[in-house]
Write a protein that holds these residues in place. Structure first.
Motif, PDB file in Angstrom:
ATOM      1  N   LYS A  96       0.811  -1.218   0.000  1.00  0.00           N
ATOM      2  CA  LYS A  96       0.000   0.000   0.000  1.00  0.00           C
ATOM      3  C   LYS A  96       0.843   1.266   0.000  1.00  0.00           C
ATOM      4  CE  LYS A  96      -3.644  -2.255   2.620  1.00  0.00           C
ATOM      5  NZ  LYS A  96      -4.457  -2.219   3.829  1.00  0.00           N
ATOM      6  N   GLY A  97       2.162   1.145  -0.067  1.00  0.00           N
ATOM      7  CA  GLY A  97       3.024   2.302   0.152  1.00  0.00           C
ATOM      8  C   GLY A  97       3.441   3.090  -1.070  1.00  0.00           C
ATOM      9  N   ILE A  98       2.934   2.752  -2.246  1.00  0.00           N
ATOM     10  CA  ILE A  98       3.412   3.441  -3.450  1.00  0.00           C
ATOM     11  C   ILE A  98       2.296   3.556  -4.493  1.00  0.00           C
ATOM     12  CG2 ILE A  98       4.270   1.301  -4.472  1.00  0.00           C
ATOM     13  CD1 ILE A  98       6.624   2.929  -5.601  1.00  0.00           C
ATOM     14  N   TYR A  99       2.253   4.709  -5.153  1.00  0.00           N
ATOM     15  CA  TYR A  99       1.355   4.891  -6.301  1.00  0.00           C
ATOM     16  C   TYR A  99       2.123   4.377  -7.516  1.00  0.00           C
ATOM     17  CZ  TYR A  99      -1.313   7.955  -3.230  1.00  0.00           C
ATOM     18  OH  TYR A  99      -2.052   8.463  -2.182  1.00  0.00           O
ATOM     19  N   SER A 100       1.792   3.171  -7.956  1.00  0.00           N
ATOM     20  CA  SER A 100       2.550   2.521  -9.020  1.00  0.00           C
ATOM     21  C   SER A 100       1.860   2.593 -10.377  1.00  0.00           C
ATOM     22  CB  SER A 100       2.794   1.055  -8.655  1.00  0.00           C
ATOM     23  OG  SER A 100       1.565   0.407  -8.401  1.00  0.00           O
ATOM     24  N   HIS A 101       0.628   3.087 -10.404  1.00  0.00           N
ATOM     25  CA  HIS A 101      -0.142   3.195 -11.649  1.00  0.00           C
ATOM     26  C   HIS A 101      -0.705   4.604 -11.774  1.00  0.00           C
ATOM     27  CE1 HIS A 101      -0.030  -1.101 -10.849  1.00  0.00           C
ATOM     28  NE2 HIS A 101      -0.390  -1.326 -12.098  1.00  0.00           N
ATOM     29  N   LYS A 102      -1.097   4.961 -12.976  1.00  0.00           N
ATOM     30  CA  LYS A 102      -1.774   6.238 -13.220  1.00  0.00           C
ATOM     31  C   LYS A 102      -2.801   6.017 -14.321  1.00  0.00           C
ATOM     32  CE  LYS A 102      -1.038  11.144 -13.932  1.00  0.00           C
ATOM     33  NZ  LYS A 102      -0.073  12.215 -14.171  1.00  0.00           N
ATOM     34  N   SER A 103      -3.955   6.659 -14.161  1.00  0.00           N
ATOM     35  CA  SER A 103      -4.989   6.525 -15.186  1.00  0.00           C
ATOM     36  C   SER A 103      -4.753   7.523 -16.317  1.00  0.00           C
ATOM     37  CB  SER A 103      -6.376   6.741 -14.572  1.00  0.00           C
ATOM     38  OG  SER A 103      -6.482   8.030 -14.024  1.00  0.00           O
ATOM     39  N   ASP A 104      -5.232   7.160 -17.495  1.00  0.00           N
ATOM     40  CA  ASP A 104      -5.147   8.069 -18.638  1.00  0.00           C
ATOM     41  C   ASP A 104      -6.379   8.981 -18.658  1.00  0.00           C
ATOM     42  OD1 ASP A 104      -7.256   6.531 -19.694  1.00  0.00           O
ATOM     43  OD2 ASP A 104      -5.986   5.510 -21.161  1.00  0.00           O
ATOM     44  N   GLU A 105      -6.551   9.733 -19.737  1.00  0.00           N
ATOM     45  CA  GLU A 105      -7.675  10.674 -19.857  1.00  0.00           C
ATOM     46  C   GLU A 105      -9.029   9.967 -19.802  1.00  0.00           C
ATOM     47  OE1 GLU A 105      -5.312  10.372 -22.347  1.00  0.00           O
ATOM     48  OE2 GLU A 105      -4.009  11.990 -21.675  1.00  0.00           O
ATOM     49  N   ASN A 106      -9.044   8.676 -20.154  1.00  0.00           N
ATOM     50  CA  ASN A 106     -10.280   7.897 -20.152  1.00  0.00           C
ATOM     51  C   ASN A 106     -10.495   7.117 -18.858  1.00  0.00           C
ATOM     52  OD1 ASN A 106     -10.969   8.586 -22.888  1.00  0.00           O
ATOM     53  ND2 ASN A 106      -9.297   7.257 -23.508  1.00  0.00           N
ATOM     54  N   GLY A 107      -9.578   7.251 -17.910  1.00  0.00           N
ATOM     55  CA  GLY A 107      -9.722   6.579 -16.626  1.00  0.00           C
ATOM     56  C   GLY A 107      -9.190   5.163 -16.586  1.00  0.00           C
ATOM     57  N   LEU A 108      -8.443   4.746 -17.611  1.00  0.00           N
ATOM     58  CA  LEU A 108      -7.887   3.391 -17.638  1.00  0.00           C
ATOM     59  C   LEU A 108      -6.463   3.398 -17.081  1.00  0.00           C
ATOM     60  CD1 LEU A 108      -9.211   2.215 -21.103  1.00  0.00           C
ATOM     61  CD2 LEU A 108     -10.141   1.701 -18.840  1.00  0.00           C
ATOM     62  N   ALA A 109      -6.164   2.457 -16.197  1.00  0.00           N
ATOM     63  CA  ALA A 109      -4.887   2.432 -15.483  1.00  0.00           C
ATOM     64  C   ALA A 109      -3.752   1.894 -16.341  1.00  0.00           C
ATOM     65  CB  ALA A 109      -5.026   1.583 -14.234  1.00  0.00           C
ATOM     66  N   LYS A 110      -2.587   2.501 -16.152  1.00  0.00           N
ATOM     67  CA  LYS A 110      -1.352   2.050 -16.790  1.00  0.00           C
ATOM     68  C   LYS A 110      -0.273   1.990 -15.718  1.00  0.00           C
ATOM     69  CE  LYS A 110      -2.811   2.590 -21.141  1.00  0.00           C
ATOM     70  NZ  LYS A 110      -3.354   1.519 -21.854  1.00  0.00           N
ATOM     71  N   LEU A 111       0.605   1.007 -15.810  1.00  0.00           N
ATOM     72  CA  LEU A 111       1.730   0.896 -14.894  1.00  0.00           C
ATOM     73  C   LEU A 111       2.734   2.002 -15.194  1.00  0.00           C
ATOM     74  CD1 LEU A 111       3.176  -0.751 -12.691  1.00  0.00           C
ATOM     75  CD2 LEU A 111       4.198  -2.095 -14.543  1.00  0.00           C
ATOM     76  N   LEU A 112       3.168   2.700 -14.144  1.00  0.00           N
ATOM     77  CA  LEU A 112       4.146   3.772 -14.310  1.00  0.00           C
ATOM     78  C   LEU A 112       5.561   3.197 -14.348  1.00  0.00           C
ATOM     79  CD1 LEU A 112       2.768   6.359 -11.737  1.00  0.00           C
ATOM     80  CD2 LEU A 112       2.868   6.660 -14.214  1.00  0.00           C
ATOM     81  N   PRO A 113       6.464   3.825 -15.124  1.00  0.00           N
ATOM     82  CA  PRO A 113       7.875   3.440 -15.017  1.00  0.00           C
ATOM     83  C   PRO A 113       8.333   3.698 -13.582  1.00  0.00           C
ATOM     84  CG  PRO A 113       7.513   4.939 -16.880  1.00  0.00           C
ATOM     85  CD  PRO A 113       6.242   4.889 -16.092  1.00  0.00           C
ATOM     86  N   GLU A 114       9.302   2.923 -13.135  1.00  0.00           N
ATOM     87  CA  GLU A 114       9.726   2.995 -11.735  1.00  0.00           C
ATOM     88  C   GLU A 114      10.093   4.419 -11.303  1.00  0.00           C
ATOM     89  OE1 GLU A 114      12.771   0.611  -8.812  1.00  0.00           O
ATOM     90  OE2 GLU A 114      12.203  -0.279 -10.739  1.00  0.00           O
ATOM     91  N   LYS A 115      10.738   5.183 -12.151  1.00  0.00           N
ATOM     92  CA  LYS A 115      11.170   6.533 -11.776  1.00  0.00           C
ATOM     93  C   LYS A 115      10.003   7.519 -11.634  1.00  0.00           C
ATOM     94  CE  LYS A 115      12.518   7.585 -16.537  1.00  0.00           C
ATOM     95  NZ  LYS A 115      11.677   8.367 -17.236  1.00  0.00           N
ATOM     96  N   GLU A 116       8.824   7.171 -12.136  1.00  0.00           N
ATOM     97  CA  GLU A 116       7.660   8.061 -12.038  1.00  0.00           C
ATOM     98  C   GLU A 116       6.709   7.691 -10.907  1.00  0.00           C
ATOM     99  OE1 GLU A 116       5.669   8.725 -15.782  1.00  0.00           O
ATOM    100  OE2 GLU A 116       7.559   8.604 -16.861  1.00  0.00           O
ATOM    101  N   ARG A 117       6.992   6.603 -10.205  1.00  0.00           N
ATOM    102  CA  ARG A 117       6.130   6.175  -9.112  1.00  0.00           C
ATOM    103  C   ARG A 117       6.301   7.110  -7.914  1.00  0.00           C
ATOM    104  NH1 ARG A 117       7.488  -0.239  -9.917  1.00  0.00           N
ATOM    105  NH2 ARG A 117       6.848  -0.249 -12.107  1.00  0.00           N
ATOM    106  N   ILE A 118       5.240   7.233  -7.137  1.00  0.00           N
ATOM    107  CA  ILE A 118       5.232   8.157  -5.997  1.00  0.00           C
ATOM    108  C   ILE A 118       5.001   7.363  -4.722  1.00  0.00           C
ATOM    109  CG2 ILE A 118       4.045  10.112  -4.919  1.00  0.00           C
ATOM    110  CD1 ILE A 118       3.293  11.038  -7.741  1.00  0.00           C
ATOM    111  N   PHE A 119       5.846   7.600  -3.718  1.00  0.00           N
ATOM    112  CA  PHE A 119       5.669   6.944  -2.427  1.00  0.00           C
ATOM    113  C   PHE A 119       4.640   7.720  -1.602  1.00  0.00           C
ATOM    114  CE2 PHE A 119       9.659   5.244  -3.850  1.00  0.00           C
ATOM    115  CZ  PHE A 119       9.608   3.923  -3.414  1.00  0.00           C
ATOM    116  N   VAL A 120       3.827   6.991  -0.841  1.00  0.00           N
ATOM    117  CA  VAL A 120       2.826   7.611   0.026  1.00  0.00           C
ATOM    118  C   VAL A 120       3.558   8.599   0.928  1.00  0.00           C
ATOM    119  CG1 VAL A 120       1.178   7.186   1.890  1.00  0.00           C
ATOM    120  CG2 VAL A 120       1.293   5.635  -0.066  1.00  0.00           C
ATOM    121  N   GLY A 121       3.005   9.787   1.045  1.00  0.00           N
ATOM    122  CA  GLY A 121       3.639  10.837   1.849  1.00  0.00           C
ATOM    123  C   GLY A 121       4.379  11.854   1.014  1.00  0.00           C
ATOM    124  N   GLN A 122       4.609  11.571  -0.268  1.00  0.00           N
ATOM    125  CA  GLN A 122       5.294  12.537  -1.137  1.00  0.00           C
ATOM    126  C   GLN A 122       4.279  13.484  -1.729  1.00  0.00           C
ATOM    127  OE1 GLN A 122       7.400   9.976  -3.942  1.00  0.00           O
ATOM    128  NE2 GLN A 122       9.323  10.744  -3.118  1.00  0.00           N
TER     129      GLN A 122
END
Length: 97
Positions: free
Chosen positions: A71-97
């Motif tokens: 539960k500690g990292i935002y590893s995906h991001k949705s596109d303009e249509n709301g569909l999830a895609k896996l983020l490259p490791e360098k773009e992931r965000i840790f909870v609290g950032q």
């Protein structure tokens, strides 16, 4: 594609740009807005194989998946249509950032 059902309305002013996603395996899938002052929840039951839940557009998504630090990292991001895609490791965000 099946439609999401709003289970809890939450704050109508919130963009829900950070959400928490759970796959319930048999009964369906759901997301909650990750801002405590909002708490919006949407869910989608399973009907057809491969149906994907829609998220708010351009939202960071964290999951319970231990492959992406539980539960500690935002590893995906949705596109303009709301569909999830896996983020490259360098773009992931840790909870609290």
């Amino acid at each position: 594609m099946a439609e999401n059902q709003v289970a809890y309305e939450g704050n109508p002013e919130c963009k829900h740009d950070r959400v928490f996603y759970i796959d319930f395996g048999i009964t369906g899938q759901a997301w909650w807005c990750d801002y405590p002052e909002c708490g919006r929840q949407e869910r989608m039951g399973y009907s057809d194989t491969g149906e994907k839940i829609r998220f708010p557009p351009l939202a960071y998504i964290r999951t319970e998946n231990p492959e992406f630090d539980g539960k500690g990292i935002y590893s995906h991001k949705s596109d303009e249509n709301g569909l999830a895609k896996l983020l490259p490791e360098k773009e992931r965000i840790f909870v609290g950032q």
